[in-house]
Design an enzyme around this catalytic site. Structure first.
Site, PDB file in Angstrom:
ATOM      1  N   SER A   1      17.085  -0.020  -5.872  1.00 39.48           N
ATOM      2  CA  SER A   1      15.469   0.337  -5.498  1.00 39.48           C
ATOM      3  C   SER A   1      14.683  -0.882  -4.986  1.00 39.48           C
ATOM      4  O   SER A   1      15.262  -1.644  -4.138  1.00 39.48           O
ATOM      5  CB  SER A   1      14.770   0.701  -7.062  1.00 39.48           C
ATOM      6  OG  SER A   1      13.493   1.425  -6.766  1.00 39.48           O
ATOM      7  N   ASN A   2      13.454  -0.814  -5.040  1.00 43.58           N
ATOM      8  CA  ASN A   2      12.564  -1.827  -4.253  1.00 43.58           C
ATOM      9  C   ASN A   2      11.405  -2.209  -5.125  1.00 43.58           C
ATOM     10  O   ASN A   2      11.103  -1.459  -6.005  1.00 43.58           O
ATOM     11  CB  ASN A   2      12.361  -1.497  -2.892  1.00 43.58           C
ATOM     12  CG  ASN A   2      11.625  -0.127  -2.684  1.00 43.58           C
ATOM     13  OD1 ASN A   2      10.264  -0.083  -3.176  1.00 43.58           O
ATOM     14  ND2 ASN A   2      12.373   0.745  -2.094  1.00 43.58           N
TER      15      ASN A   2
END
Ligand code: CTP
Length: 214
Positions: free
Chosen positions: A21-22
């Site tokens: 993810s980020n």
């Protein structure tokens, strides 16, 4: 107007308990959805996993992966007058998702990644006359050159360029500063200011123009 906003990160599963993810927290997208709702528009918010409360009066569609976000956005898009892609969509996902929990082995682990669909580019390719399409450009270098490249390549009307190398604005911060570029080359500078104010400034710039051309 019917307005579609996307927000937050996506999660791309590696196995039953892990994902890629980020750092997106969804604050900018949620601020845009709330601002558009309080301006009287009919708002749909497609959101990746975030810790924010559902905005009142907004139709919220929760998704997890880039694939789910693409499905939700592309299904809703034909009805929309304005679409703002504020989500930080993953560009890659693991080619295979391990069904259980991956056990560690001696040595290194290689995870092969494949490209996800570029949702904004797909929207740009099928944009109908009169529909307004806006994106965000998260950059750590060559901010304006990269942002205007994305504006042209994805067939957008507007792009908000975000310098994500600064820790006082952008990902996770309550504040933001953006340079909003129009496809005709006009440029507006907003912030640093709280994300709600940035959201209002962006929507006023985009929709003010629509109102004045009616
Ligand atoms: N975007 C999208 N689908 C993707 C990746 C990005 O719709 N798979 C959208 C984002 O929501 C944003 C815009 O495209 O509005 C630009 O995203 P950004 O991450 O800045 O750029 P990329 O197009 O991914 O390009 P690069 O990775 O080369 O910076």
């Amino acid at each position: 107007m019917r307005v579609l906003i996307t927000a937050g990160p996506t999660r791309e599963r590696i196995d039953a308990v892990r994902f890629l993810s980020n750092r997106s927290t969804g604050k900018m997208g949620y601020a845009l959805a709330e601002a558009a709702h309080s301006m009287g528009h009919e708002v749909t918010l497609v959101s990746g996993p975030v810790a924010l409360a559902a905005p009142e009066g907004v139709k919220l569609i929760r998704v997890e992966s880039a694939r789910e976000m693409a499905e939700a956005v592309l299904a809703a898009a034909p009805e929309m007058d304005l679409i703002v892609m504020a989500a930080a969509v993953a560009d890659y996902r693991p080619v295979t998702v391990f069904p259980g929990k991956l056990k560690k082995q001696p040595g290194n682990l290689m995870i092969e990644l494949e490209r996800t669909e570029d949702i904004l580019a797909s929207l740009g390719a099928r944009k109908r006359p009169g529909q307004i399409l806006a994106g965000f450009a998260a950059e750590t270098e060559e901010l304006l050159a990269n942002a205007s490249g994305k504006l042209a390549k994805k067939n957008l009307d507007w792009i908000a360029a975000n310098d994500v190398s600064r820790s006082d604005i952008g990902f996770g911060s309550p504040d933001n500063a953006v340079t909003l570029l129009a496809k005709d080359g006009r440029r507006f500078e907003f912030g640093p200011a709280p994300k709600r104010q940035i959201a209002e400034a962006i929507l006023n710039a985009i929709l003010g123009e629509v109102n004045s051309s009616l």
